[in-house]
Design an enzyme around this catalytic site. Structure first.
Site, mmCIF file in Angstrom:
data_model
loop_
_atom_site.group_PDB
_atom_site.id
_atom_site.type_symbol
_atom_site.label_atom_id
_atom_site.label_comp_id
_atom_site.label_asym_id
_atom_site.label_seq_id
_atom_site.Cartn_x
_atom_site.Cartn_y
_atom_site.Cartn_z
ATOM 1 N N ALA A 162 0.825 -1.207 0.000
ATOM 2 C CA ALA A 162 0.000 0.000 0.000
ATOM 3 C C ALA A 162 0.865 1.267 0.000
ATOM 4 O O ALA A 162 0.761 2.112 -0.886
ATOM 5 C CB ALA A 162 -0.926 -0.002 1.210
ATOM 6 N N TYR A 163 1.744 1.370 1.003
ATOM 7 C CA TYR A 163 2.526 2.603 1.170
ATOM 8 C C TYR A 163 3.516 2.817 0.027
ATOM 9 O O TYR A 163 3.540 3.880 -0.605
ATOM 10 C CB TYR A 163 3.265 2.569 2.505
ATOM 11 N N HIS A 164 4.331 1.812 -0.254
ATOM 12 C CA HIS A 164 5.364 1.973 -1.281
ATOM 13 C C HIS A 164 4.740 2.262 -2.645
ATOM 14 O O HIS A 164 5.212 3.117 -3.398
ATOM 15 C CB HIS A 164 6.225 0.719 -1.393
ATOM 16 N N SER A 166 1.793 3.528 -3.287
ATOM 17 C CA SER A 166 1.137 4.842 -3.339
ATOM 18 C C SER A 166 2.153 5.947 -3.578
ATOM 19 O O SER A 166 1.894 6.916 -4.310
ATOM 20 C CB SER A 166 0.366 5.106 -2.044
#
Length: 245
Positions: A162-164, A166
């Site tokens: 999710a984080y990377h 995004s």
């Protein structure tokens, strides 16, 4: 006096970025999802003698909040010199590619990329009134697709569905935006503030908040000969300061 809007600026790197730009003589509009926390940050800065700052309620993941913030800021100024898209969420770790829920990925994307696009589009008219407008998107070295293909990279095994991803999308948007604005005085760049000890990572990072904010500020203060459409990272590219995408 130049004006800057910083999203997610009531704590950590965002707050320190506000502090450093105030010290540079900027008037700071401190964007905060929670207006009370934003006002507390303003009170803290003013207690330090930094008076040219006020809080703006701004939840980048809420279209109504973004629209209201644009109206509020437009009543205060007709020109915005710098926009720093700092607000972001991690979604919590770990985030395996095969098991991280789509709902979580959507939630992270809502803030980290869709929120940036919404804010940028909402405030672009004010930025276009500036002589030397600057847009700084706060990214992460973990968004580098090139480095994630290198087994020798120190963060190779740290994955984030999710984080990377995004932030990789944020980097792509930065490139597209810079290209679209290449014939104008705009400078649009992504900045990796480094692995910094903040609430974001339970203070596990080795970097300091002042150093991280200084990297963001440096991109905000670029002169007319400065680069645009770049991914600045002192950590991942100590010699050039420009990370591979």
């Amino acid at each position: 006096m130049k004006n800057v809007l910083i999203t997610g600026a009531n704590k950590s790197i965002g707050l320190e970025t506000a502090r450093q730009l105030l010290q540079q003589g900027y008037y700071v509009y401190l964007g905060s999802r929670d207006l009370q926390k934003g006002q507390q940050a303003v009170d803290q800065l003013q207690a330090e003698g930094l008076q040219q700052v006020e809080a703006i309620q701004l939840d980048v993941a809420d279209s109504a909040s973004v629209a209201a913030a644009r109206v509020a800021l437009g009543q205060k100024t007709s020109v915005l010199d710098v926009l720093i898209n700092n607000a972001g969420i991690s979604g919590g770790m770990p985030q395996p590619a095969l098991t991280t829920s789509v709902d979580l990925i959507k939630q992270v994307f809502e803030t980290n990329i869709f929120g940036v696009i919404a804010v940028t589009q909402a405030f672009i008219d004010l930025l276009q009134q500036a002589v030397e407008p600057r847009i700084v998107n706060v990214s992460t070295g973990l968004a580098s697709l090139t480095l994630h293909q290198d087994p020798s990279w120190r963060y190779y095994n740290i994955t984030g569905a999710a984080y990377h991803t995004s932030k990789a999308a944020l980097n792509a948007y930065t490139v597209m935006l810079a290209q679209e604005l290449r014939a104008t005085p705009f400078k649009v760049n992504a900045v990796d503030p480094g692995y910094t000890a903040t609430d974001f990572n339970h203070h596990s990072g080795p970097g300091s908040v002042p150093d991280a904010a200084a990297r963001v500020v440096k991109a905000a203060l670029l002169g007319p000969d400065g680069l645009t459409g770049q991914f600045f990272s002192d950590d991942n590219a100590p010699e050039t300061g420009i990370s591979p995408w």
